[in-house]
Design a protein around this motif. Structure first.
Motif, mmCIF file in Angstrom:
data_model
loop_
_atom_site.group_PDB
_atom_site.id
_atom_site.type_symbol
_atom_site.label_atom_id
_atom_site.label_comp_id
_atom_site.label_asym_id
_atom_site.label_seq_id
_atom_site.Cartn_x
_atom_site.Cartn_y
_atom_site.Cartn_z
ATOM 1 N N LEU A 295 44.284 3.464 108.727
ATOM 2 C CA LEU A 295 43.242 3.579 109.748
ATOM 3 C C LEU A 295 43.347 4.897 110.502
ATOM 4 O O LEU A 295 42.329 5.503 110.856
ATOM 5 C CB LEU A 295 43.324 2.402 110.718
ATOM 6 N N ARG A 296 44.576 5.352 110.746
ATOM 7 C CA ARG A 296 44.747 6.659 111.409
ATOM 8 C C ARG A 296 44.229 7.787 110.528
ATOM 9 O O ARG A 296 43.566 8.714 111.012
ATOM 10 C CB ARG A 296 46.221 6.885 111.744
ATOM 11 N N GLU A 297 44.527 7.707 109.224
ATOM 12 C CA GLU A 297 44.005 8.708 108.287
ATOM 13 C C GLU A 297 42.481 8.697 108.295
ATOM 14 O O GLU A 297 41.841 9.754 108.289
ATOM 15 C CB GLU A 297 44.484 8.412 106.867
ATOM 16 N N LYS B 91 38.665 -3.981 113.013
ATOM 17 C CA LYS B 91 38.483 -5.051 113.992
ATOM 18 C C LYS B 91 39.823 -5.687 114.351
ATOM 19 O O LYS B 91 40.085 -5.997 115.516
ATOM 20 C CB LYS B 91 37.537 -6.107 113.430
ATOM 21 N N SER B 92 40.686 -5.878 113.363
ATOM 22 C CA SER B 92 41.968 -6.547 113.586
ATOM 23 C C SER B 92 43.047 -5.615 114.127
ATOM 24 O O SER B 92 43.811 -6.000 115.000
ATOM 25 C CB SER B 92 42.479 -7.158 112.286
ATOM 26 N N TYR B 93 43.137 -4.415 113.579
ATOM 27 C CA TYR B 93 44.251 -3.523 113.890
ATOM 28 C C TYR B 93 43.848 -2.247 114.616
ATOM 29 O O TYR B 93 44.704 -1.397 114.864
ATOM 30 C CB TYR B 93 44.979 -3.124 112.598
ATOM 31 N N GLY B 94 42.582 -2.079 114.944
ATOM 32 C CA GLY B 94 42.128 -0.846 115.572
ATOM 33 C C GLY B 94 42.818 -0.577 116.896
ATOM 34 O O GLY B 94 42.887 -1.438 117.761
ATOM 35 N N GLY B 95 43.384 0.603 117.048
ATOM 36 C CA GLY B 95 44.036 0.996 118.287
ATOM 37 C C GLY B 95 45.443 0.460 118.458
ATOM 38 O O GLY B 95 46.058 0.661 119.499
ATOM 39 N N MET B 96 45.971 -0.218 117.462
ATOM 40 C CA MET B 96 47.321 -0.785 117.559
ATOM 41 C C MET B 96 48.374 0.216 117.112
ATOM 42 O O MET B 96 48.122 1.049 116.263
ATOM 43 C CB MET B 96 47.446 -2.006 116.637
ATOM 44 N N GLN B 97 49.530 0.085 117.700
ATOM 45 C CA GLN B 97 50.699 0.818 117.243
ATOM 46 C C GLN B 97 51.432 -0.076 116.250
ATOM 47 O O GLN B 97 51.210 -1.276 116.190
ATOM 48 C CB GLN B 97 51.618 1.157 118.423
ATOM 49 N N LYS C 33 54.874 -7.237 116.400
ATOM 50 C CA LYS C 33 54.917 -8.319 117.388
ATOM 51 C C LYS C 33 53.827 -9.344 117.113
ATOM 52 O O LYS C 33 54.052 -10.555 117.225
ATOM 53 C CB LYS C 33 54.751 -7.761 118.800
ATOM 54 N N LEU C 34 52.637 -8.878 116.742
ATOM 55 C CA LEU C 34 51.532 -9.771 116.423
ATOM 56 C C LEU C 34 51.893 -10.668 115.248
ATOM 57 O O LEU C 34 51.660 -11.878 115.283
ATOM 58 C CB LEU C 34 50.271 -8.971 116.106
#
Length: 92
Positions: free
Chosen positions: A15-17, A47-53, A59-60
């Motif tokens: 997603l970062r790429e 939708k699920s992982y956007g903006g996550m580290q 942890k999720l």
């Protein structure tokens, strides 16, 4: 065709790429083709992982596993309770 499963860490990296390529002017379709995924998969991941580290994704995943374990315990207890109530009715 076999379905490939990606780990959350890989998804976040992809997603970062994608964000970098989109910022440089590529279209979503081009980005998805270069990553080897469909547009539907891209939007579902975003939708699920956007903006996550990566640490947040780990942890999720741990919380989801614990939640599944606790749901199983509650179901087992509800079954035990129903069995005991049925046995109690039979005694009277």
């Amino acid at each position: 065709m076999a379905r490939k499963r990606f780990k959350p860490e890989q998804i976040i990296h992809m997603l970062r790429e994608a964000e970098i390529k989109l910022a440089s002017g590529s279209t979503v379709g081009e980005v998805c083709r270069s990553l080897g995924i469909t547009e539907q998969t891209y939007y579902r991941w975003r939708k699920s992982y956007g903006g996550m580290q990566v640490s947040q994704a780990k942890k999720l995943k741990a919380l989801e596993l614990e939640n599944a374990r606790l749901k199983k315990l509650v179901a087992d207890q509800a079954l035990d309770k129903a069995i005991l109530e049925e046995a109690l009715k039979g005694n009277y």
